[in-house]
Design a protein around this motif. Structure first.
Motif, PDB file in Angstrom:
ATOM      1  N   THR A   1      17.403 -45.586  19.420  1.00  0.00           N
ATOM      2  CA  THR A   1      18.646 -45.099  18.806  1.00  0.00           C
ATOM      3  C   THR A   1      19.267 -43.910  19.538  1.00  0.00           C
ATOM      4  O   THR A   1      20.480 -43.892  19.786  1.00  0.00           O
ATOM      5  N   THR A   2      18.439 -42.924  19.883  1.00  0.00           N
ATOM      6  CA  THR A   2      19.001 -41.720  20.515  1.00  0.00           C
ATOM      7  C   THR A   2      19.667 -42.074  21.848  1.00  0.00           C
ATOM      8  O   THR A   2      20.780 -41.612  22.124  1.00  0.00           O
ATOM      9  N   ASP A   3      19.002 -42.926  22.638  1.00  0.00           N
ATOM     10  CA  ASP A   3      19.597 -43.359  23.921  1.00  0.00           C
ATOM     11  C   ASP A   3      20.916 -44.070  23.680  1.00  0.00           C
ATOM     12  O   ASP A   3      21.898 -43.862  24.406  1.00  0.00           O
TER      13      ASP A   3
ATOM     14  N   GLY B   1      20.413 -40.132  13.879  1.00  0.00           N
ATOM     15  CA  GLY B   1      19.337 -41.094  14.144  1.00  0.00           C
ATOM     16  C   GLY B   1      18.120 -40.806  13.279  1.00  0.00           C
ATOM     17  O   GLY B   1      17.565 -41.696  12.618  1.00  0.00           O
ATOM     18  N   GLU B   2      17.709 -39.554  13.240  1.00  0.00           N
ATOM     19  CA  GLU B   2      16.535 -39.167  12.455  1.00  0.00           C
ATOM     20  C   GLU B   2      16.828 -39.258  10.958  1.00  0.00           C
ATOM     21  O   GLU B   2      15.946 -39.536  10.154  1.00  0.00           O
ATOM     22  N   GLN B   3      18.096 -39.048  10.605  1.00  0.00           N
ATOM     23  CA  GLN B   3      18.427 -39.100   9.174  1.00  0.00           C
ATOM     24  C   GLN B   3      18.259 -40.513   8.622  1.00  0.00           C
ATOM     25  O   GLN B   3      17.846 -40.715   7.486  1.00  0.00           O
TER      26      GLN B   3
ATOM     27  N   GLY C   1      16.103 -30.672  21.946  1.00  0.00           N
ATOM     28  CA  GLY C   1      15.804 -31.252  23.269  1.00  0.00           C
ATOM     29  C   GLY C   1      15.144 -32.607  23.105  1.00  0.00           C
ATOM     30  O   GLY C   1      14.435 -32.846  22.130  1.00  0.00           O
ATOM     31  N   ARG C   2      15.338 -33.474  24.121  1.00  0.00           N
ATOM     32  CA  ARG C   2      14.791 -34.833  24.039  1.00  0.00           C
ATOM     33  C   ARG C   2      13.274 -34.802  23.824  1.00  0.00           C
ATOM     34  O   ARG C   2      12.581 -34.014  24.437  1.00  0.00           O
ATOM     35  N   GLY C   3      12.842 -35.677  22.946  1.00  0.00           N
ATOM     36  CA  GLY C   3      11.401 -35.796  22.695  1.00  0.00           C
ATOM     37  C   GLY C   3      10.830 -34.718  21.781  1.00  0.00           C
ATOM     38  O   GLY C   3       9.617 -34.611  21.602  1.00  0.00           O
TER      39      GLY C   3
HETATM   40  N1  ASP Z   1      14.944 -38.967  18.858  1.00  0.00           N
HETATM   41  C1  ASP Z   1      14.783 -37.865  19.774  1.00  0.00           C
HETATM   42  C2  ASP Z   1      14.726 -38.387  21.205  1.00  0.00           C
HETATM   43  O1  ASP Z   1      14.735 -39.588  21.429  1.00  0.00           O
HETATM   44  C3  ASP Z   1      13.612 -36.996  19.457  1.00  0.00           C
HETATM   45  C4  ASP Z   1      12.253 -37.652  19.592  1.00  0.00           C
HETATM   46  O2  ASP Z   1      12.131 -38.878  19.591  1.00  0.00           O
HETATM   47  O3  ASP Z   1      11.273 -36.910  19.685  1.00  0.00           O
HETATM   48  O4  ASP Z   1      14.691 -37.610  22.106  1.00  0.00           O
END
Ligand code: ASP
Ligand code: ADP
Ligand code: MG
Length: 406
Positions: A46-48, A73-75, A149-151
């Protein structure tokens, strides 16, 4: 009552069945008598997808609006997770970063956690609910939505585990633990039973995408053990913990490849005291992350080239800042190279073992791979190589340190 934090990454909540599976895991921990806080990421890719959509609309969207977009996305995930738990007859509540009081600074897309309020979460846990927190997001002091930040859902999980005094932070993902290197690139990689905070911190910093490095910083500071494991099985994964004497037995614990890098170099700078300070003050003022510093001198030491490697996502910004600097101060050209990767080896054992650098350089030489630049710290040695040589370089150093052998 013992408290546990369980974090589920994107692939572990990618569809309804996976969300239900994660929900069952949390319910099981609750039935075992634990208070449970779940942290979830956006579903699948989703985030991408949201980032790609934003780029279709504007090449450089305002960062505030990126945060507004990406946090959706997280919601989605937290709401669905809460529904899954309710549907199984248990109590749960979903909370966004803002609702629970996870306060960050105001650096949109790269915010850092400042404080986390325990009030709301504790109230919900005491009421017997499983609390489901949206990963990767927070709110700044003026109520603006931010992302870390990503991740960074890993970081949300570790930070919550730290402030809530959790006995354990479990990271559920699509691999069954931490490997000696990324098993997608080197199939001979081996799963580790344990790794120290310091090693994992460095591995994450030099490219092991399996954990967000700030998560490890929190875990180390508050001494929270982290268990990285598969969301699909019940097999034990890898414990990330304090260094034990046994962990220093080997010089190199793991190897990494960082591909999302670029180098930006300012040329023909006068080699005067203070010049590096001037350049990096300006780069820092624009919040550009500096990975490694590259420096060389010529014209009998009168002139210098000074540059750095940075994340590819920041290369346009870095170029703009450096070009402006070169123009204003009469330096030479600014050279950008996006065709680079960084291969690194990491191990706390390097503190006591010698010859690690030589083994690494020999392995690359044997594979006929040229090294563009080298950087070292107490427990890491990194080489920048051509992007196309990256996977082969990783394979070569992995083998040279016997990481494929148990
Ligand atoms: N959804 C966010 C991302 O893809 C955060 C995560 O997955 O940790 O970066
Ligand atoms: P999640 O969505 O669960 O956060 P990530 O994609 O962020 O999952 O992280 C898991 C991936 O990290 C794995 O699929 C693996 O390819 C990659 N990875 C990179 N380095 C390592 C490593 N040393 N050990 C295990 N996995 C690694
Ligand atoms: Mg991740």
């Amino acid at each position: 009552m013992a408290l546990i934090v369980q974090k589920f990454g994107g692939t572990s909540v990618a569809d309804a069945a996976k969300i239900q599976r994660a929900a069952r895991r949390a319910i099981r921990a609750k039935m075992d008598g634990k208070q449970v806080v779940m942290v979830v990421s956006a579903m699948g890719k989703t985030t991408d997808t949201l980032i790609a959509l934003a780029r279709e609309i504007a090449p450089h969207p305002p960062k505030r609006e990126m945060d507004m977009l990406l946090t959706t996305g997280e919601q989605v995930s937290i709401a669905l997770m809460a529904m899954a738990i309710h549907a199984s007859g248990h109590q749960a509540i979903s909370l966004t970063g803002g609702q629970l009081g996870l306060v960050t600074d105001s650096v949109h897309t790269q915010a850092r956690i400042q404080t986390i309020s325990q009030d709301r979460i504790t109230q919900e846990l005491v009421a017997g609910r499983i609390v489901i927190v949206a990963g990767f997001q927070g709110i700044d002091e003026s109520g603006e939505i931010t992302t870390l930040g990503r991740g960074a859902s890993d970081t949300t999980a570790a930070a919550l585990a730290a402030v809530l005094g959790a006995e354990l932070c479990e990271i559920y993902t699509d691999v069954d633990g931490i490997y000696t290197t990324d098993p997608r690139i080197v199939p001979q990689a081996r799963k580790l039973d344990a790794i120290s905070y310091d090693e994992m911190l460095e591995m994450a910093a030099v490219g092991a995408g399996v954990m967000h490095s700030r998560a490890i910083e929190f875990a180390k500071k508050f001494n929270v053990p982290i268990h990285v494991r598969s969301s699909l099985t019940d097999q034990p994964g890898t414990m990330i913990m304090e260094t034990t004497p046994g962990l220093e037995d080997v010089a190199v614990r793991g190897a990494t490849l960082k591909e999302d890098l670029a180098t930006v170099v300012l040329t023909r700078l006068p080699n005067n005291p203070g010049i590096a300070a001037e350049v990096f003050a300006e780069v820092g003022r624009h919040k550009i992350l500096v990975d490694d510093i590259i420096q060389n001198y010529y014209d009998d030491g009168r002139l210098a080239n000074i540059g750095f490697s940075t994340n590819q996502t920041q290369v346009d910004e870095a170029l703009e800042v450096c070009k402006r600097m070169a123009n204003d101060r009469g330096f030479g050209e600014v050279e950008v190279d996006e065709n680079v990767s960084k291969v690194s080896v990491v191990g706390v054992g390097m503190r006591t073992h010698t010859g690690v650098a030589a083994t690494m350089f020999q392995a690359l030489a044997k594979a006929r791979i040229n090294i563009d630049s080298i950087s070292t710290s107490e427990i890491v040695i990194s080489c920048i190589v051509r992007r196309e040589d990256g996977p082969r370089a990783l394979q070569a150093v992995h083998e040279a340190f016997g990481l494929d052998q148990g």
